[in-house]
Design an enzyme around this catalytic site. Structure first.
Site, PDB file in Angstrom:
ATOM      1  N   PHE A   1       0.824  -1.226   0.000  1.00 44.21           N
ATOM      2  CA  PHE A   1       0.000   0.000   0.000  1.00 44.21           C
ATOM      3  C   PHE A   1       0.858   1.277   0.000  1.00 44.21           C
ATOM      4  O   PHE A   1       0.898   2.017  -0.989  1.00 44.21           O
ATOM      5  CB  PHE A   1      -0.943  -0.064   1.213  1.00 44.21           C
ATOM      6  CG  PHE A   1      -1.614   1.221   1.584  1.00 44.21           C
ATOM      7  CD1 PHE A   1      -2.171   2.052   0.609  1.00 44.21           C
ATOM      8  CD2 PHE A   1      -1.725   1.604   2.923  1.00 44.21           C
ATOM      9  CE1 PHE A   1      -2.808   3.243   0.963  1.00 44.21           C
ATOM     10  CE2 PHE A   1      -2.353   2.782   3.283  1.00 44.21           C
ATOM     11  CZ  PHE A   1      -2.889   3.601   2.304  1.00 44.21           C
TER      12      PHE A   1
ATOM     13  N   LEU B   1       6.523 -10.072  -2.556  1.00 44.88           N
ATOM     14  CA  LEU B   1       5.173 -10.372  -3.066  1.00 44.88           C
ATOM     15  C   LEU B   1       4.480 -11.400  -2.178  1.00 44.88           C
ATOM     16  O   LEU B   1       4.138 -12.499  -2.622  1.00 44.88           O
ATOM     17  CB  LEU B   1       5.212 -10.822  -4.532  1.00 44.88           C
ATOM     18  CG  LEU B   1       5.729  -9.792  -5.532  1.00 44.88           C
ATOM     19  CD1 LEU B   1       5.744 -10.345  -6.948  1.00 44.88           C
ATOM     20  CD2 LEU B   1       4.919  -8.489  -5.487  1.00 44.88           C
TER      21      LEU B   1
ATOM     22  N   ASP C   1       3.095   4.710  14.596  1.00 42.64           N
ATOM     23  CA  ASP C   1       2.726   5.269  15.906  1.00 42.64           C
ATOM     24  C   ASP C   1       2.370   4.170  16.907  1.00 42.64           C
ATOM     25  O   ASP C   1       2.334   4.421  18.119  1.00 42.64           O
ATOM     26  CB  ASP C   1       1.573   6.280  15.772  1.00 42.64           C
ATOM     27  CG  ASP C   1       0.291   5.709  15.190  1.00 42.64           C
ATOM     28  OD1 ASP C   1       0.262   4.509  14.835  1.00 42.64           O
ATOM     29  OD2 ASP C   1      -0.687   6.470  15.090  1.00 42.64           O
ATOM     30  N   GLU C   2       2.094   2.959  16.402  1.00 46.80           N
ATOM     31  CA  GLU C   2       1.684   1.886  17.309  1.00 46.80           C
ATOM     32  C   GLU C   2       2.797   1.488  18.277  1.00 46.80           C
ATOM     33  O   GLU C   2       2.527   0.835  19.281  1.00 46.80           O
ATOM     34  CB  GLU C   2       1.227   0.652  16.517  1.00 46.80           C
ATOM     35  CG  GLU C   2      -0.001   0.937  15.690  1.00 46.80           C
ATOM     36  CD  GLU C   2      -0.779  -0.292  15.263  1.00 46.80           C
ATOM     37  OE1 GLU C   2      -0.587  -1.371  15.838  1.00 46.80           O
ATOM     38  OE2 GLU C   2      -1.590  -0.155  14.338  1.00 46.80           O
TER      39      GLU C   2
ATOM     40  N   TYR D   1       2.488  -7.370  16.351  1.00 44.66           N
ATOM     41  CA  TYR D   1       2.890  -6.474  15.258  1.00 44.66           C
ATOM     42  C   TYR D   1       3.650  -5.256  15.797  1.00 44.66           C
ATOM     43  O   TYR D   1       4.783  -4.979  15.382  1.00 44.66           O
ATOM     44  CB  TYR D   1       1.660  -6.006  14.459  1.00 44.66           C
ATOM     45  CG  TYR D   1       1.933  -4.779  13.611  1.00 44.66           C
ATOM     46  CD1 TYR D   1       2.739  -4.857  12.485  1.00 44.66           C
ATOM     47  CD2 TYR D   1       1.416  -3.523  13.959  1.00 44.66           C
ATOM     48  CE1 TYR D   1       3.018  -3.720  11.720  1.00 44.66           C
ATOM     49  CE2 TYR D   1       1.681  -2.391  13.205  1.00 44.66           C
ATOM     50  CZ  TYR D   1       2.487  -2.495  12.087  1.00 44.66           C
ATOM     51  OH  TYR D   1       2.767  -1.377  11.337  1.00 44.66           O
TER      52      TYR D   1
ATOM     53  N   ASN E   1      -2.265   6.139  11.170  1.00 48.78           N
ATOM     54  CA  ASN E   1      -2.967   5.313  10.164  1.00 48.78           C
ATOM     55  C   ASN E   1      -3.080   6.028   8.829  1.00 48.78           C
ATOM     56  O   ASN E   1      -3.560   7.160   8.767  1.00 48.78           O
ATOM     57  CB  ASN E   1      -4.395   5.012  10.640  1.00 48.78           C
ATOM     58  CG  ASN E   1      -4.426   3.985  11.737  1.00 48.78           C
ATOM     59  OD1 ASN E   1      -3.827   4.180  12.784  1.00 48.78           O
ATOM     60  ND2 ASN E   1      -5.127   2.888  11.499  1.00 48.78           N
TER      61      ASN E   1
ATOM     62  N   GLY F   1      -6.452  -7.164  23.000  1.00 51.07           N
ATOM     63  CA  GLY F   1      -5.437  -6.133  23.293  1.00 51.07           C
ATOM     64  C   GLY F   1      -5.655  -4.847  22.517  1.00 51.07           C
ATOM     65  O   GLY F   1      -4.715  -4.068  22.327  1.00 51.07           O
TER      66      GLY F   1
END
Ligand code: NAD
Ligand code: TDX
Length: 345
Positions: free
Chosen positions: A11, A35, A126-127, A153, A182, A278
């Site tokens: 993306f 890929l 930012d996570e 993640y 995001n 979570g």
């Protein structure tokens, strides 16, 4: 200048490839992508014949392949977007997140040490700061906010950030890190909130909102993120972290309602389902540093960006219908088939 863009068939990476080819016509852009399920060569079809562009299918964890590429291309700048990026998948199966997001980052930086580069840029998130409470709208993530992760993640991304900073301090590698909120826009994989809701709404399928839909995300149009990275790799200070975000906080439920309205679909499609484990409550970036140092400001207002995005999904149905017709069906059944419907308020 030769810029290696890893994860450029995904993306944000693909949007960055387009941004760089448009804005730096004298640069050579080499996209390296494994890929995975999230990478699509069809996304890059319009640039495949561009003489300034090269696509290389490779895994960033594959040291031999990465070193061979560096030997051949002698890149000046590396921008690492390659990652496993979906929180829900990381909850199901963390291991591949550790491999790509942590080990892959180390392999790329080892290649940078071995062959020499002008800049290694790590695209972070930012996570890594964890979440903020809903009842403290005065709080924001700054670059000094401690890392405090919630999911496999975000933990893998925070681990990679620490490694990047260690390679700077220990080996003097010229690194920068960006931590963005995001993103939304064209070529967003349909497992993520906004494209998933657009695709489901168009098919009159239920719109699965986790929990009560009150979680807040800080949305930024993808081109604004790409401009920020372009500024950081050219003018950002080596060793520094830059937060990127547009002060555009929205509750998930409000995003879904906006999509329903824009597509003329009834809100009765909204289905509240079992919450994500979570689940982070609120993300909110303080972008003061990148604004003051590099003059960056977001250019796309959410009202315009979401309409552009919805139009893109309407006009490019082949792109996402191809994706959701394959393995994605199994993914969807696995992730949503067993999720219970929850009665909310
Ligand atoms: P994405 O999942 O759409 O794309 C990831 C790309 O990386 C895919 O093309 C995939 O094939 C490739 N890839 C995965 N593993 C690889 C490997 N081992 N070797 C080479 N290529 C590999 O992700 P995205 O949403 O475009 O995110 C890109 C980066 O930006 C990630 O690092 C993510 O953590 C970060 N980020 C994303 C957001 C967001 O809102 N999407 C926000 C902040 C930061
Ligand atoms: O079906 C859904 N229903 C739902 O309510 C999905 C897929 C998501 N959600 C919620 C969970 C989150 O609160 O919507 C919000 C956004 O979810 P995602 O699109 O999965 O994004 P998020 O978890 O916030 O993470 C994203 O932003 C930071 C990217 O996927 C990460 O790669 C990036 O680092």
């Amino acid at each position: 200048m030769t810029v290696v863009v890893t994860g450029g068939a995904g993306f944000i990476g693909s949007n960055f490839v387009f941004h760089m080819l448009d804005n730096h016509p004298d640069y050579r852009i080499v996209c390296v992508d494994k890929l995975t399920y999230a990478g699509n060569l069809s996304t890059l079809k319009d640039v495949m014949d561009n003489p300034n562009f090269r696509f290389v299918k490779a895994d960033i964890c594959d040291r031999d392949a990465v070193y061979a590429l560096f030997r051949e291309e002698k890149p000046d700048i590396i921008v690492n977007f390659a990652a496993e990026s979906h929180v829900d998948r990381s909850i199901e199966n963390p291991e591949v997140f550790l491999d790509t997001n942590i080990k892959g980052t180390a392999v790329l930086m080892d290649a940078c040490r071995e062959f020499g580069i002008k800049r290694y840029h790590q695209v972070s998130t930012d996570e890594v700061y964890g979440d903020l409470p809903l009842d403290r709208p005065d709080l924001f993530f700054t670059e000094e906010t401690p890392l405090h992760t919630s999911s496999p993640y975000s933990s893998s991304k925070a681990s990679a950030d620490l490694l990047v900073q260690a390679y700077h301090r220990t080996y003097g590698l010229p690194v920068t890190i960006s931590r963005c909120s995001n993103n939304y826009g064209p070529y967003h994989f349909p497992e993520k909130l906004i494209p998933l809701m657009i695709a489901n709404a168009l098919a009159d399928k239920p719109l699965p909102v986790y929990g009560e839909g009150l979680n807040v995300r800080d949305w930024l149009y993808v081109e604004d993120h790409c401009r920020a990275i372009d500024l950081i790799i050219h003018n950002g200070r080596v060793g520094e972290v830059y937060n990127v975000g547009g002060h555009n906080e929205m509750r998930n439920i409000d995003i879904v309602k906006i999509i329903c309205k824009a597509l003329g679909k009834p809100e009765s499609l909204i289905t509240y389902v079992t919450d994500r484990k979570g689940h982070d409550m609120r993300y909110a970036i303080d972008p003061t540093k990148i604004h003051n140092e590099l003059g960056w400001l977001p250019e796309t207002k959410f009202a315009d960006g979401i309409q552009k995005t919805i139009n893109w999904y309407l006009e490019n149905q082949d792109w996402w219908k191809e994706i959701i017709s394959g393995e994605y069906q199994n993914y969807y059944e696995k992730m949503y088939g067993g999720r219970e419907t929850v009665n909310v308020g």
